[in-house]
Design a protein around this motif. Structure first.
Motif, PDB file in Angstrom:
ATOM      1  N   PRO A 148     -18.129  76.855  65.637  1.00  0.00           N
ATOM      2  CA  PRO A 148     -16.967  76.057  65.212  1.00  0.00           C
ATOM      3  C   PRO A 148     -15.722  76.897  64.922  1.00  0.00           C
ATOM      4  CG  PRO A 148     -18.936  75.525  63.926  1.00  0.00           C
ATOM      5  CD  PRO A 148     -19.223  76.797  64.667  1.00  0.00           C
ATOM      6  N   LYS A 149     -14.588  76.316  65.301  1.00  0.00           N
ATOM      7  CA  LYS A 149     -13.271  76.869  64.964  1.00  0.00           C
ATOM      8  C   LYS A 149     -12.334  75.691  64.739  1.00  0.00           C
ATOM      9  CE  LYS A 149     -13.877  81.104  67.749  1.00  0.00           C
ATOM     10  NZ  LYS A 149     -15.163  80.754  68.397  1.00  0.00           N
ATOM     11  N   LEU A 150     -12.487  75.029  63.600  1.00  0.00           N
ATOM     12  CA  LEU A 150     -11.694  73.835  63.324  1.00  0.00           C
ATOM     13  C   LEU A 150     -10.212  74.170  63.192  1.00  0.00           C
ATOM     14  CD1 LEU A 150     -13.731  71.757  60.700  1.00  0.00           C
ATOM     15  CD2 LEU A 150     -13.826  71.671  63.193  1.00  0.00           C
ATOM     16  N   PRO A 151      -9.346  73.247  63.592  1.00  0.00           N
ATOM     17  CA  PRO A 151      -7.924  73.440  63.336  1.00  0.00           C
ATOM     18  C   PRO A 151      -7.665  73.592  61.840  1.00  0.00           C
ATOM     19  CG  PRO A 151      -8.279  71.602  64.835  1.00  0.00           C
ATOM     20  CD  PRO A 151      -9.628  71.998  64.310  1.00  0.00           C
ATOM     21  N   GLU A 152      -6.637  74.321  61.518  1.00  0.00           N
ATOM     22  CA  GLU A 152      -6.334  74.566  60.102  1.00  0.00           C
ATOM     23  C   GLU A 152      -6.030  73.279  59.350  1.00  0.00           C
ATOM     24  OE1 GLU A 152      -3.184  77.381  60.198  1.00  0.00           O
ATOM     25  OE2 GLU A 152      -4.439  79.012  60.995  1.00  0.00           O
ATOM     26  N   SER A 153      -5.572  72.245  60.053  1.00  0.00           N
ATOM     27  CA  SER A 153      -5.234  70.981  59.401  1.00  0.00           C
ATOM     28  C   SER A 153      -6.434  70.053  59.243  1.00  0.00           C
ATOM     29  CB  SER A 153      -4.140  70.261  60.194  1.00  0.00           C
ATOM     30  OG  SER A 153      -4.563  70.041  61.531  1.00  0.00           O
ATOM     31  N   TRP A 154      -7.616  70.477  59.727  1.00  0.00           N
ATOM     32  CA  TRP A 154      -8.818  69.658  59.603  1.00  0.00           C
ATOM     33  C   TRP A 154      -9.724  70.254  58.525  1.00  0.00           C
ATOM     34  CZ3 TRP A 154     -11.097  67.899  64.956  1.00  0.00           C
ATOM     35  CH2 TRP A 154     -10.101  67.223  65.682  1.00  0.00           C
ATOM     36  N   SER A 155     -10.119  69.424  57.569  1.00  0.00           N
ATOM     37  CA  SER A 155     -11.044  69.904  56.542  1.00  0.00           C
ATOM     38  C   SER A 155     -12.491  69.581  56.878  1.00  0.00           C
ATOM     39  CB  SER A 155     -10.686  69.316  55.176  1.00  0.00           C
ATOM     40  OG  SER A 155     -10.672  67.901  55.222  1.00  0.00           O
ATOM     41  N   SER A 156     -12.711  68.607  57.785  1.00  0.00           N
ATOM     42  CA  SER A 156     -14.091  68.318  58.187  1.00  0.00           C
ATOM     43  C   SER A 156     -14.107  67.607  59.534  1.00  0.00           C
ATOM     44  CB  SER A 156     -14.807  67.460  57.148  1.00  0.00           C
ATOM     45  OG  SER A 156     -14.294  66.148  57.118  1.00  0.00           O
ATOM     46  N   LEU A 157     -15.243  67.736  60.212  1.00  0.00           N
ATOM     47  CA  LEU A 157     -15.501  67.081  61.487  1.00  0.00           C
ATOM     48  C   LEU A 157     -16.962  66.662  61.505  1.00  0.00           C
ATOM     49  CD1 LEU A 157     -15.037  66.339  64.510  1.00  0.00           C
ATOM     50  CD2 LEU A 157     -15.479  68.755  65.060  1.00  0.00           C
ATOM     51  N   LYS A 158     -17.207  65.367  61.782  1.00  0.00           N
ATOM     52  CA  LYS A 158     -18.567  64.845  61.891  1.00  0.00           C
ATOM     53  C   LYS A 158     -18.722  64.180  63.254  1.00  0.00           C
ATOM     54  CE  LYS A 158     -18.936  63.722  56.942  1.00  0.00           C
ATOM     55  NZ  LYS A 158     -19.207  62.652  55.950  1.00  0.00           N
ATOM     56  N   PHE A 159     -19.842  64.459  63.921  1.00  0.00           N
ATOM     57  CA  PHE A 159     -20.051  63.837  65.227  1.00  0.00           C
ATOM     58  C   PHE A 159     -21.538  63.808  65.559  1.00  0.00           C
ATOM     59  CE2 PHE A 159     -19.441  68.352  65.855  1.00  0.00           C
ATOM     60  CZ  PHE A 159     -20.377  68.716  66.809  1.00  0.00           C
ATOM     61  N   PRO A 160     -21.959  62.824  66.375  1.00  0.00           N
ATOM     62  CA  PRO A 160     -23.348  62.768  66.850  1.00  0.00           C
ATOM     63  C   PRO A 160     -23.490  63.616  68.111  1.00  0.00           C
ATOM     64  CG  PRO A 160     -22.171  60.818  67.573  1.00  0.00           C
ATOM     65  CD  PRO A 160     -21.176  61.651  66.798  1.00  0.00           C
ATOM     66  N   LEU A 161     -24.694  64.131  68.340  1.00  0.00           N
ATOM     67  CA  LEU A 161     -24.924  64.953  69.521  1.00  0.00           C
ATOM     68  C   LEU A 161     -26.388  64.869  69.933  1.00  0.00           C
ATOM     69  CD1 LEU A 161     -23.278  67.294  71.186  1.00  0.00           C
ATOM     70  CD2 LEU A 161     -24.906  68.784  70.021  1.00  0.00           C
ATOM     71  N   TYR A 162     -26.608  64.487  71.179  1.00  0.00           N
ATOM     72  CA  TYR A 162     -27.966  64.499  71.720  1.00  0.00           C
ATOM     73  C   TYR A 162     -28.248  65.868  72.324  1.00  0.00           C
ATOM     74  CZ  TYR A 162     -29.198  59.566  71.298  1.00  0.00           C
ATOM     75  OH  TYR A 162     -29.546  58.338  70.814  1.00  0.00           O
ATOM     76  N   TRP A 163     -29.426  66.380  72.018  1.00  0.00           N
ATOM     77  CA  TRP A 163     -29.897  67.617  72.644  1.00  0.00           C
ATOM     78  C   TRP A 163     -31.392  67.488  72.895  1.00  0.00           C
ATOM     79  CZ3 TRP A 163     -28.339  71.486  75.401  1.00  0.00           C
ATOM     80  CH2 TRP A 163     -29.179  72.588  75.584  1.00  0.00           C
ATOM     81  N   GLN A 164     -31.792  67.633  74.158  1.00  0.00           N
ATOM     82  CA  GLN A 164     -33.200  67.542  74.536  1.00  0.00           C
ATOM     83  C   GLN A 164     -33.849  66.275  73.973  1.00  0.00           C
ATOM     84  OE1 GLN A 164     -34.686  69.610  76.704  1.00  0.00           O
ATOM     85  NE2 GLN A 164     -32.770  70.735  76.921  1.00  0.00           N
ATOM     86  N   ASN A 165     -33.123  65.156  74.141  1.00  0.00           N
ATOM     87  CA  ASN A 165     -33.612  63.830  73.757  1.00  0.00           C
ATOM     88  C   ASN A 165     -33.736  63.639  72.248  1.00  0.00           C
ATOM     89  OD1 ASN A 165     -34.236  61.309  74.873  1.00  0.00           O
ATOM     90  ND2 ASN A 165     -36.430  61.628  74.564  1.00  0.00           N
ATOM     91  N   GLN A 166     -33.104  64.502  71.483  1.00  0.00           N
ATOM     92  CA  GLN A 166     -33.088  64.356  70.030  1.00  0.00           C
ATOM     93  C   GLN A 166     -31.647  64.186  69.556  1.00  0.00           C
ATOM     94  OE1 GLN A 166     -35.687  67.089  67.821  1.00  0.00           O
ATOM     95  NE2 GLN A 166     -36.377  67.880  69.799  1.00  0.00           N
ATOM     96  N   LEU A 167     -31.453  63.224  68.657  1.00  0.00           N
ATOM     97  CA  LEU A 167     -30.113  62.943  68.151  1.00  0.00           C
ATOM     98  C   LEU A 167     -29.844  63.770  66.901  1.00  0.00           C
ATOM     99  CD1 LEU A 167     -27.470  61.358  68.154  1.00  0.00           C
ATOM    100  CD2 LEU A 167     -28.650  59.529  66.902  1.00  0.00           C
ATOM    101  N   LEU A 168     -28.783  64.557  66.972  1.00  0.00           N
ATOM    102  CA  LEU A 168     -28.360  65.367  65.847  1.00  0.00           C
ATOM    103  C   LEU A 168     -27.086  64.778  65.260  1.00  0.00           C
ATOM    104  CD1 LEU A 168     -28.694  68.924  67.457  1.00  0.00           C
ATOM    105  CD2 LEU A 168     -30.477  67.538  66.361  1.00  0.00           C
ATOM    106  N   HIS A 169     -26.945  64.890  63.939  1.00  0.00           N
ATOM    107  CA  HIS A 169     -25.708  64.523  63.258  1.00  0.00           C
ATOM    108  C   HIS A 169     -25.141  65.799  62.654  1.00  0.00           C
ATOM    109  CE1 HIS A 169     -26.420  60.199  63.680  1.00  0.00           C
ATOM    110  NE2 HIS A 169     -27.690  60.482  63.424  1.00  0.00           N
ATOM    111  N   ILE A 170     -23.972  66.185  63.142  1.00  0.00           N
ATOM    112  CA  ILE A 170     -23.406  67.487  62.783  1.00  0.00           C
ATOM    113  C   ILE A 170     -22.161  67.293  61.934  1.00  0.00           C
ATOM    114  CG2 ILE A 170     -22.419  69.630  63.698  1.00  0.00           C
ATOM    115  CD1 ILE A 170     -24.140  69.188  66.208  1.00  0.00           C
ATOM    116  N   THR A 171     -22.115  67.992  60.814  1.00  0.00           N
ATOM    117  CA  THR A 171     -20.945  67.980  59.936  1.00  0.00           C
ATOM    118  C   THR A 171     -20.448  69.410  59.781  1.00  0.00           C
ATOM    119  OG1 THR A 171     -21.797  66.074  58.704  1.00  0.00           O
ATOM    120  CG2 THR A 171     -20.043  67.372  57.663  1.00  0.00           C
ATOM    121  N   ILE A 172     -19.174  69.622  60.079  1.00  0.00           N
ATOM    122  CA  ILE A 172     -18.558  70.946  59.969  1.00  0.00           C
ATOM    123  C   ILE A 172     -17.417  70.855  58.962  1.00  0.00           C
ATOM    124  CG2 ILE A 172     -17.360  72.789  61.212  1.00  0.00           C
ATOM    125  CD1 ILE A 172     -18.649  71.658  63.792  1.00  0.00           C
ATOM    126  N   THR A 173     -17.446  71.713  57.973  1.00  0.00           N
ATOM    127  CA  THR A 173     -16.364  71.781  56.994  1.00  0.00           C
ATOM    128  C   THR A 173     -15.958  73.238  56.809  1.00  0.00           C
ATOM    129  OG1 THR A 173     -17.787  72.074  55.051  1.00  0.00           O
ATOM    130  CG2 THR A 173     -17.378  69.806  55.772  1.00  0.00           C
TER     131      THR A 173
END
Length: 776
Positions: free
Chosen positions: A718-743
């Motif tokens: 991750p390299k979030l923009p300086e104006s973003w304090s958090s990013l949350k998104f769903p992501l499928y990998w190898q048929n498994q659903l991940l919920h990722i939160t980056i702060t």
């Protein structure tokens, strides 16, 4: 102009609002505010007619060729949205009288388009009008609309003409023969029509319900019928402060619908079933039908929603806008159909599919809804016969995919002639359908990307190996031996930079072709070891014994590499071309403004790029190039790139994230998001920019979050923009659903699955199950 901060509370960053009506700039709102469900797309022209308006109603996959000298395109279906409203003898029009207030809104959360107007007629009488419209996400054939009219000063005679209008064309090209028109029970209106060349039957139905202050009312009614038109005219007397509402429920069915794919079709059967459906659905009324659609949207957003905490609410809205349009443009219901370069929002590019899908849109579905990604690749598999025919017609072997694709059996459908040459006054020839060939390896790459990320071996067995093997065979036959250099070249092509035609050894094309052949060899050897029976069957079909030998040409293939300055030549002559000051064109308000001063031949002799070319290579095959080489080339080519293609900015943004230049990455993301949402009022006249919207998702997930599939492993950097304090998104990998939160404080990854997840986080191997959290 468009406004993006009208939403409050529940609707915060969900509303795109048109704050005023401008007859000179109707196209922007029509495209940006368009509605749909993947089966159909409805351009958001106003209910009343204006000069310059473009009404489009497209049903995915119903391509037709107007004339033998033209290419196939999605035909503009009979319109059901047009209303002619007369108030006390005055036709309602925002071009006369006085508009006291105006607002038109698209609600991205529930898919409803609304418009509220307070209008004063030329005689001084004031009226309040509310328009509503939706395309159902719960019933793909259904469209609902309504208008409520309230006289504010005194009694009014409200007269509305409505129905089905088949007189609309594709910019003058009429794609339909007129069928039967009928009004059943003085209530249900039906029109049938058939495309002229592809012989696709359409059945369109509509019904009207009238209410006065919420109670059913029977208007003074007259039935109308004319050439390609059928409808009704109704009149109601309304007192001041009362409201008369006309609800209109419509549907469309075609003989190309999936239900008829295996035979058993008859026009009479379709007419009857479509009318029965309309009768049943319309009894629910607009509000209930809309609630059902809104519930389907709620489920959709629970699948796709990305949450951003930014100092600018626009960022959140721009991401939602991109996802909304990705949903309504994608024919997820039918694997015989692809995604148009303008989605279903306009006539631009005729509804054809390009490499846009595989490189810019497919990643969204690979990581958000793999089932749809698979369907889009199955569409390419079904187009293999057309690709083989194109290869044979051009003197090659294997499968040579068309630059522009339409119906699965159509093959190459790129137009031959384009815009005016400002020097000669003649039409410019479009060479893409002949020599822009990298799409063949782009599709092979997409197959590989999908399978590496999903582990869908069944897809490979059924479709994937065949695509990769036959595309590799094309490239092997396409290579040309250079006796002087003692190596194979690829000559006379157009690369991603379409401002350079008939070039030799376009770096992107050569490297991607090499990747395609290399991949075929790897999979051939894998099948030898693991699935010899499958390899035997494919060999019988594709003559893989000869093909496997031909793929070995890659060992002697020229792959453009860095020169003494670390620059990879975009093609054999690019770095020797003239350099000019591009400042005026970098600051342009309309793309391709350079063609006001030069023609394409002249631009071809300058170091000017339409879009990312070498940069696309770094993004797709990033493991093959060292970071310092990437950066040197980025700095060199960015100065010479006009970003005249909507595909370009997102790629540059992602690479800027890779380099750690967060301000530049964010600036390019914002510029990409403004291709449709920005202030340029003619940018979307021909429709929204599908690839750019996929690129916005890529900027966020593959750029800011640093998600990549490299060597079969999931990477997160991750390299979030300086104006973003958090990013949350769903992501499928190898048929498994991940919920990722980056702060700024750390990263949280959660999974519902019990299996272990393994990934590389900022280069460090991490293995966990259910939940992983790290703090900065």
């Amino acid at each position: 102009m468009l406004n993006y901060d009208a939403g409050q509370g529940e609707w915060s960053n969900w509303l795109v609002t048109e704050t005023g009506f401008d007859p000179a700039h109707q196209g922007k709102g029509e495209a940006v505010l368009s509605i749909g469900n993947g089966y159909m797309g409805l351009r958001s022209a106003t209910d009343e007619n204006y000069v310059g308006q473009v009404r489009n109603w497209f049903v995915a996959g119903t391509f037709n060729k107007f004339d033998e000298h033209e290419v196939t395109e999605l035909p503009n279906a009979a319109d059901v949205t047009e209303l002619s409203i007369t108030l006390n003898g005055e036709t309602f029009s925002l071009e006369k009288g006085r508009t006291i207030s105006y607002s038109r809104q698209l609600n991205l959360k529930n898919g409803e388009l609304t418009r509220n107007v307070v209008w004063q007629s030329p005689t001084g009488e004031s009226f309040e009008l509310q328009f509503r419209r939706f395309v159902s996400l719960s019933n793909r054939h259904l469209v609902g609309s309504s208008v409520s009219i309230k006289p504010l000063d005194g009694q009014a005679r409200v007269h509305i003409a409505s129905g089905i209008n088949g007189q609309w064309t594709n910019s003058g090209a009429q794609h339909f023969t007129e069928g039967e028109k009928r009004i059943f029970e003085k209530t249900y209106i039906q029109m049938t029509s058939t495309t002229t060349q592809s012989v696709v039957d359409f059945v369109t139905n509509t019904v009207h319900h009238w209410q006065l202050n919420g109670a059913k009312v029977e208007p003074e009614l007259r039935q109308t019928m004319g050439r390609r038109k059928v409808g009704i005219e109704g009149t109601v007397t309304v007192e001041a402060g009362q409201s008369v509402t006309l609800e209109k429920i419509s549907n469309v069915h075609t003989s190309r619908d999936l239900v008829y794919n295996n035979g058993g079709y008859s026009l009479e059967q379709m007419r009857e079933s479509a009318l029965t459906e309309l009768k049943q659905e319309s009894q629910k009324g607009y509000d209930q039908l809309f609630r059902e659609s809104a519930n389907a949207w709620a489920d959709t957003w629970s699948t796709y929603n990305i949450e951003v905490d930014s100092t600018s609410g626009y960022d959140q809205l721009a991401i939602r806008f991109a996802i909304y349009h990705l949903v309504i443009m994608t024919p997820a219901h039918d694997n015989r159909m692809g995604i148009g370069a303008k989605g279903l929002s306009g006539e631009g590019y005729k509804g054809h599919s390009f490499w846009d899908t595989e490189i810019f849109i497919l990643p969204f579905f690979i990581y958000s809804n793999p089932k749809i990604a698979r369907s889009l690749l199955e569409y390419r598999y079904q187009g293999l016969d057309g690709a083989r025919s194109k290869a044979k017609e051009n003197g090659f072997e294997g499968a040579m995919y068309p630059w522009e694709a339409a119906w699965i059996e159509d093959g190459e459908v790129t137009p031959v002639w384009g815009d005016v040459d400002i020097v000669t006054g003649e039409q410019t020839k479009i060479w893409s359908g002949f020599i822009e060939q990298h799409i063949t390896s782009d599709i092979a790459y997409a197959v590989w990307h999908y399978v590496q990320s999903t582990g869908d071996e069944a897809f490979m067995d059924q479709y994937g190996y065949e695509i990769i093997f036959d595309t590799a065979t094309f490239w092997a036959s396409r290579l040309e031996w250079d006796e002087n250099k003692g190596r194979y070249h690829i000559n006379e092509v157009v690369g991603p930079d379409e401002y350079k035609e008939h070039v030799d050894n376009n770096a992107f094309t050569n490297h991607m072709a090499h990747f395609n052949m290399e991949l075929a060899i790897q999979y051939y050897e894998k099948l030898q070891q693991e699935k010899p029976e499958l390899l035997k069957a494919l060999s019988a079909k594709l003559d893989l014994t000869s093909a496997r030998e031909a793929w070995n040409k890659l060992d002697q293939m020229y792959l453009p590499g860095p020169n003494e300055q670390g620059l990879i030549p975009q093609d054999d002559t690019y770095l020797q071309k003239k350099v000019i000051d591009l400042t005026p064109y970098k600051n342009q308000t309309k793309v391709a403004s350079i063609f006001n001063d030069y023609n394409l031949d002249q631009v071809g002799e300058m170091q000017i790029s339409k879009q990312a070319d070498i940069m696309m290579l770094f993004f797709l095959l990033e493991n093959k190039f060292e970071p310092d080489i990437k950066r040197a080339n980025y700095d060199y080519y960015e100065e010479k790139t006009l970003h005249d293609s909507s595909l370009s900015l997102s790629t540059h943004s992602i690479l800027a994230s890779d380099f750690g230049n967060r301000p530049l990455a964010y600036d390019l993301f914002r510029r990409a998001s403004e291709i449709d949402l920005g202030p340029h009022m003619h940018s979307s006249d021909a429709g929204i920019h599908s690839a750019s919207l996929g690129g916005i998702w890529e900027c966020v997930v593959m750029g800011f979050a640093g998600v990549r599939m490299l060597d079969g492993q999931l990477h997160l950097d991750p390299k979030l923009p300086e104006s973003w304090s958090s990013l949350k998104f769903p992501l499928y990998w190898q048929n498994q659903l991940l919920h990722i939160t980056i702060t700024a404080e750390g990263i949280l990854i959660e999974s519902d699955a019990e299996e272990e997840i393994s990934l590389l986080l900022s280069g460090q191997q991490v293995t966990f199950s259910k939940r992983f959290q790290t703090l900065v």
